[in-house]
Design a protein around this motif. Sequence first.
Motif, PDB file in Angstrom:
ATOM      1  N   MET A 298       0.826  -1.204   0.000  1.00  0.00           N
ATOM      2  CA  MET A 298       0.000   0.000   0.000  1.00  0.00           C
ATOM      3  C   MET A 298       0.864   1.259   0.000  1.00  0.00           C
ATOM      4  SD  MET A 298      -1.269   2.543   2.226  1.00  0.00           S
ATOM      5  CE  MET A 298      -1.493   1.936   3.902  1.00  0.00           C
ATOM      6  N   ALA A 299       1.901   1.286   0.854  1.00  0.00           N
ATOM      7  CA  ALA A 299       2.801   2.437   0.874  1.00  0.00           C
ATOM      8  C   ALA A 299       3.527   2.593  -0.460  1.00  0.00           C
ATOM      9  CB  ALA A 299       3.807   2.279   2.012  1.00  0.00           C
ATOM     10  N   THR A 300       3.830   1.473  -1.098  1.00  0.00           N
ATOM     11  CA  THR A 300       4.524   1.508  -2.386  1.00  0.00           C
ATOM     12  C   THR A 300       3.668   2.154  -3.469  1.00  0.00           C
ATOM     13  OG1 THR A 300       5.884  -0.431  -1.876  1.00  0.00           O
ATOM     14  CG2 THR A 300       5.515   0.070  -4.200  1.00  0.00           C
ATOM     15  N   VAL A 301       2.438   1.702  -3.627  1.00  0.00           N
ATOM     16  CA  VAL A 301       1.602   2.247  -4.702  1.00  0.00           C
ATOM     17  C   VAL A 301       1.236   3.698  -4.417  1.00  0.00           C
ATOM     18  CG1 VAL A 301       0.712  -0.032  -5.348  1.00  0.00           C
ATOM     19  CG2 VAL A 301      -0.557   1.344  -3.699  1.00  0.00           C
ATOM     20  N   CYS A 302       1.075   4.052  -3.142  1.00  0.00           N
ATOM     21  CA  CYS A 302       0.781   5.444  -2.803  1.00  0.00           C
ATOM     22  C   CYS A 302       1.994   6.331  -3.082  1.00  0.00           C
ATOM     23  CB  CYS A 302       0.365   5.561  -1.339  1.00  0.00           C
ATOM     24  SG  CYS A 302      -1.283   4.909  -0.981  1.00  0.00           S
ATOM     25  N   GLY A 303       3.205   5.807  -2.816  1.00  0.00           N
ATOM     26  CA  GLY A 303       4.405   6.577  -3.096  1.00  0.00           C
ATOM     27  C   GLY A 303       4.575   6.871  -4.572  1.00  0.00           C
ATOM     28  N   VAL A 304       4.305   5.893  -5.416  1.00  0.00           N
ATOM     29  CA  VAL A 304       4.403   6.097  -6.865  1.00  0.00           C
ATOM     30  C   VAL A 304       3.392   7.147  -7.326  1.00  0.00           C
ATOM     31  CG1 VAL A 304       4.075   4.988  -9.113  1.00  0.00           C
ATOM     32  CG2 VAL A 304       5.315   3.790  -7.299  1.00  0.00           C
ATOM     33  N   VAL A 322      -2.608  11.434  -0.700  1.00  0.00           N
ATOM     34  CA  VAL A 322      -2.664  10.201  -1.476  1.00  0.00           C
ATOM     35  C   VAL A 322      -2.917   9.048  -0.517  1.00  0.00           C
ATOM     36  CG1 VAL A 322      -1.441   8.666  -3.039  1.00  0.00           C
ATOM     37  CG2 VAL A 322      -1.097  11.141  -3.206  1.00  0.00           C
ATOM     38  N   GLY A 323      -3.983   8.305  -0.764  1.00  0.00           N
ATOM     39  CA  GLY A 323      -4.337   7.174   0.086  1.00  0.00           C
ATOM     40  C   GLY A 323      -4.978   6.080  -0.734  1.00  0.00           C
ATOM     41  N   VAL A 324      -5.747   5.232  -0.074  1.00  0.00           N
ATOM     42  CA  VAL A 324      -6.401   4.122  -0.755  1.00  0.00           C
ATOM     43  C   VAL A 324      -7.884   4.108  -0.421  1.00  0.00           C
ATOM     44  CG1 VAL A 324      -4.401   2.590  -0.944  1.00  0.00           C
ATOM     45  CG2 VAL A 324      -5.742   2.592   1.161  1.00  0.00           C
ATOM     46  N   ARG A 328      -7.673   0.539  -3.933  1.00  0.00           N
ATOM     47  CA  ARG A 328      -7.205   1.296  -5.092  1.00  0.00           C
ATOM     48  C   ARG A 328      -6.709   2.658  -4.628  1.00  0.00           C
ATOM     49  NH1 ARG A 328     -10.922  -2.096  -7.692  1.00  0.00           N
ATOM     50  NH2 ARG A 328     -10.314  -2.705  -9.811  1.00  0.00           N
ATOM     51  N   VAL A 329      -5.609   3.097  -5.215  1.00  0.00           N
ATOM     52  CA  VAL A 329      -5.017   4.365  -4.818  1.00  0.00           C
ATOM     53  C   VAL A 329      -5.883   5.520  -5.304  1.00  0.00           C
ATOM     54  CG1 VAL A 329      -3.584   4.548  -6.887  1.00  0.00           C
ATOM     55  CG2 VAL A 329      -2.847   5.663  -4.785  1.00  0.00           C
ATOM     56  N   ARG A 330      -5.945   6.582  -4.503  1.00  0.00           N
ATOM     57  CA  ARG A 330      -6.688   7.768  -4.910  1.00  0.00           C
ATOM     58  C   ARG A 330      -6.086   8.992  -4.224  1.00  0.00           C
ATOM     59  NH1 ARG A 330     -12.544   8.286  -1.774  1.00  0.00           N
ATOM     60  NH2 ARG A 330     -11.738   8.287   0.359  1.00  0.00           N
ATOM     61  N   ALA A 331      -6.325  10.169  -4.806  1.00  0.00           N
ATOM     62  CA  ALA A 331      -5.847  11.425  -4.240  1.00  0.00           C
ATOM     63  C   ALA A 331      -7.050  12.324  -3.960  1.00  0.00           C
ATOM     64  CB  ALA A 331      -4.883  12.115  -5.207  1.00  0.00           C
ATOM     65  N   VAL A 332      -7.039  12.960  -2.780  1.00  0.00           N
ATOM     66  CA  VAL A 332      -8.106  13.882  -2.389  1.00  0.00           C
ATOM     67  C   VAL A 332      -7.457  15.175  -1.918  1.00  0.00           C
ATOM     68  CG1 VAL A 332      -9.668  12.011  -1.731  1.00  0.00           C
ATOM     69  CG2 VAL A 332      -8.169  13.019  -0.003  1.00  0.00           C
ATOM     70  N   PRO A 333      -8.193  16.299  -1.941  1.00  0.00           N
ATOM     71  CA  PRO A 333      -7.624  17.556  -1.445  1.00  0.00           C
ATOM     72  C   PRO A 333      -7.167  17.424   0.004  1.00  0.00           C
ATOM     73  CG  PRO A 333      -9.648  17.972  -2.664  1.00  0.00           C
ATOM     74  CD  PRO A 333      -9.545  16.490  -2.500  1.00  0.00           C
ATOM     75  N   LEU A 334      -5.956  17.855   0.281  1.00  0.00           N
ATOM     76  CA  LEU A 334      -5.393  17.694   1.621  1.00  0.00           C
ATOM     77  C   LEU A 334      -6.187  18.479   2.666  1.00  0.00           C
ATOM     78  CD1 LEU A 334      -3.191  16.657   3.502  1.00  0.00           C
ATOM     79  CD2 LEU A 334      -1.755  18.576   2.787  1.00  0.00           C
ATOM     80  N   ILE A 335      -6.578  19.691   2.349  1.00  0.00           N
ATOM     81  CA  ILE A 335      -7.293  20.512   3.317  1.00  0.00           C
ATOM     82  C   ILE A 335      -8.619  19.878   3.711  1.00  0.00           C
ATOM     83  CG2 ILE A 335      -8.347  21.904   1.485  1.00  0.00           C
ATOM     84  CD1 ILE A 335      -7.414  22.972   5.105  1.00  0.00           C
ATOM     85  N   GLU A 336      -9.273  19.259   2.739  1.00  0.00           N
ATOM     86  CA  GLU A 336     -10.546  18.597   3.016  1.00  0.00           C
ATOM     87  C   GLU A 336     -10.352  17.419   3.969  1.00  0.00           C
ATOM     88  OE1 GLU A 336     -13.350  15.700   0.407  1.00  0.00           O
ATOM     89  OE2 GLU A 336     -13.018  17.698  -0.454  1.00  0.00           O
TER      90      GLU A 336
END
Length: 735
Positions: A298-304, A322-324, A328-336
Motif C-alpha cells: 500500500m505504501a509503495t503504490v501510494c508513493g508512486v 494520497v491514500g487508498v 485502489r489508490v486515490r488522491a483527495v484535497p489535503l485541506i478537506e
Amino acid sequence: MPRIGVLTSGGDAPGMNAAVRAITRAAIHSGAEVFAIREGWQGALAGGDHIVPLGWSDVSGILNKGGTVIGTARSAEFRERAGQRRAVRHLVERGIDRLIIIGGDGSLTGTRELGLGWGELLAELVAAGEITQELADAHPALYVAGLVGSIDNDMVGTDMTIGTDSALHRITEAVDAISSTAESHQRTFIVEVMGRRCGYLALMSAIASGADYTFLPESPPGDGWEDQMVEVLRHGRSAGRRDSILIVAEGAADTHGVPITAERISEVLAEKAGEEARITILGHVQRGGVPSAYDRWMATVCGVEAVRQVLDAEVGAEPVLVGVHRDRVRAVPLIEAVSDTHAVADHIAEGDYASAISARGAGFETMIDIYRTVSEARPTVVEPVGSRRIGIMHSGALAPGMNPLVRVAVRTGIDLGYLMVAVEGGVPGLLEGRFRQLGWGDVEGMAHTGGADLGTRRYVPKESDLYTIARRIEEQQLDALMVVGGFHAYATVDLLEREKHRYPAFDIPIAVVPASIDNNLPGWPMAVGADTALNTVVRSIDMVRMSASASRRAFIVETMGRGCGFLPLMGGIAGGAEKAYLPELGINLAGLEEDIAALVDSFASGRDFYLAVMGEGASEHYTTDVLRRLFDAEGDGSFTVRANVVGHVQQGGAPSPFDRINATRLAWSAVRHLDARLKAGEKGYWAASASAPGFFAPLRDITDAMDWENHRPREQWWMELRPVFHRLSRRPGQD
C-alpha cells in the motif's frame, strides 16, 4: 530536472521505508532527482548534510525495515515564521520545490501552510538578501503531496494509513499470546492499546482477537457501564469461556469525559466481580517491527502516485493527500481530509458521539455494530419450536480465516433467532449427511485459529450427486444456506442454481462467501485467507534474503495461486522482487533472455542479491526448476541460484488481522442478508459484492465476471499495479 524532497515527520510507522523507496525509484524513472530531508522538518531547518540526494541503490534493502531510515522528529521551531523561512531557504538553495511528506495530520497541515505562504516567504528571503530574485523566480510555488504515516488510522480521506495494519499485527499477536495464559488460569486481562482520539486499533483488534469488551473514544459507555461490562463477562464465562480479554484505547472516556483507564477497569472488576485482572500496556511495541505485507504494497503504490501528483501539478494546485479506497489508490484535497479529521475530534469534545462515529465512515460504524452483536449481545429472540435453520458449509481448499467466519456467522444467526447447522467435511459431508447444530459456546475460541474446524474438500458435485444433496437439505429442513470457499464453492453454488428447477430443495436463499488464498474470485477485492497467504510469502522472501546476505545469490520463490497471479505479483511488490512471473502472462523464451540479461547486469553492477517470484501456474514448461537451471547456467559461476517453493504453509497458520476482520464483515453481512430474504419471503442465490448495498448481489451478476476456464476473475484489480512493479524493480536502462 525537477527535484523532489521526501521527508518523514512526527511519529514513525512501519511502511514508511516502503514509501521512501517507491518515491525515490518512481521519481528516477520519471527523470526527477530525489533528496532525503533527514530528521523531518528539523532537517529542513538545519540544511547542509541533512538534505542529501537519494539514488536507486540508496533505497535497496529498506523495504522490510520498520521505522524510517531517513529519520523523523517533531519540530516546534518549524511552527514559527522564522523557522519556516529558514526551511524554505534551504529547500530552494537545493532546487527543491516539490515535497512529498509522510506523516500525521499535524505534519501535513504544517506542510500545506508552508505551501500557501511560499511566495511571501520567498519575498522575505529576497528582501533580506538571503536568496537571489532569480532563485525565487525559478521556484515560484511549492507542490505538495502527503502520505499518512500513522498507526492510529486517524485520517479521514484514506481507508488505511501507513503502519496501521502492522500495528494490528503486533496487537493481535500479543493478545493471542495473552489469551493462551489467560485461558490456562481462567483469568481476566486488560490490554491497553494506542489511540488517543481514534479507537480504530482498539475496535479492530478486539474483533480480530475475539475480545469480550472494548472501550473507544468515539463510542463511550453511558452511565451504568460498569454493571453492563460485568454482566457481559459473566455471560461469556457461562457460555464456556475460560478467559476474559478487555481492550481499551488509551484515549477512552465515559460520556462525562472521565477517562476510562486500565486501572479504573481493574478496580471495577475487583469491586463488582471479585476478579483480580492483569493489565498489559503494549505501548510503543505497536509502532515497531517489520511492516506487514499490506503496509509494504500500500505504501509503495501510494508513493508512486505521490510522485505523479507533484510532477504533474500546476501552479496554484491544492496539495493532495494520497491514500487508498477499496484497495485502489486515490488522491483527495489535503485541506478537506485534514478538516474532516479535525471534525471528529471536535465531535468527541462536544459529546456528539454519533457524529464522531459517522465521520469515521460507514465502515467504522458497521464494525461497531458487528462487534456488539458478536461479543456483547444476547440472542434477541427466544428460540421457538420449529425455529428456522441456516446451514453453514465450506467448499474447496482451506483458507485461513474460515474459523473466524464460522464463529461470527453462528453468533449473528443465533442473535437473530436462527438455529445454526454446520455441514461437516464440505460437499462430501453434505452427501454423507454429516450435520451438527452449533450453539453460542461451540464456536468459542475460533476467532484467532487457523484451519477449518468444520472441514472442507475440493469437490464440485456431479449430476449424480444432486438428488442426494436435495434429500439432505430436505431432511435437515434447511431454510437457507451459507457456502464459504473459493472457486469450488462458487462452482458448486452455480450448479445448484442452474438445477433448482429440477430440485425444489435447492430453491432456498443461498449466499456464497469468498475464502481463498488465491484471491481468484470476482466481486470482492480480497477473499478471506489471501492476506494471510501474502504475509507468508513475504516472510519467506525476507528469510531467503537474509540467507543470501553472505553470498552473491539469486532466488526464485514459487507461490501458490494456480491460474491467478495475485500472490506472485503482490508478493513481488511487497517483497521487493526484480521479476514476477504470472499465469496471466505466461513465460516465453524471448522474455527469459531479457530477464537473464537483467539478472547478469544486476550482479555485474554490484548487486549481491536478485529475487524473482513465480506463480505455480505461470508456465507448464518453464517451471521453477527449469528457470533455476537457466539462471544458474548463465551466471557462469559469478553467482548461485536457489529455488524456494513456499508450498502449503500459505494455507496454514493463524489468520492475519485483516483476514479476521474481513471474515467478520462478510459473515455478519451474509447472515443478515439471508435473514432479510427469509423475512421478505424471497428466494434466490447471492454472492459477496463490494459495490452492492449490504455487500451481496445476485449470484449471476458476480459469476458472469468469472473466467471459469482459468479459475480467475475476468478483471483483476491487482493487475493494474504491474506498471508500479515494473518501475520499481528495474533501473532505467534495464527495460
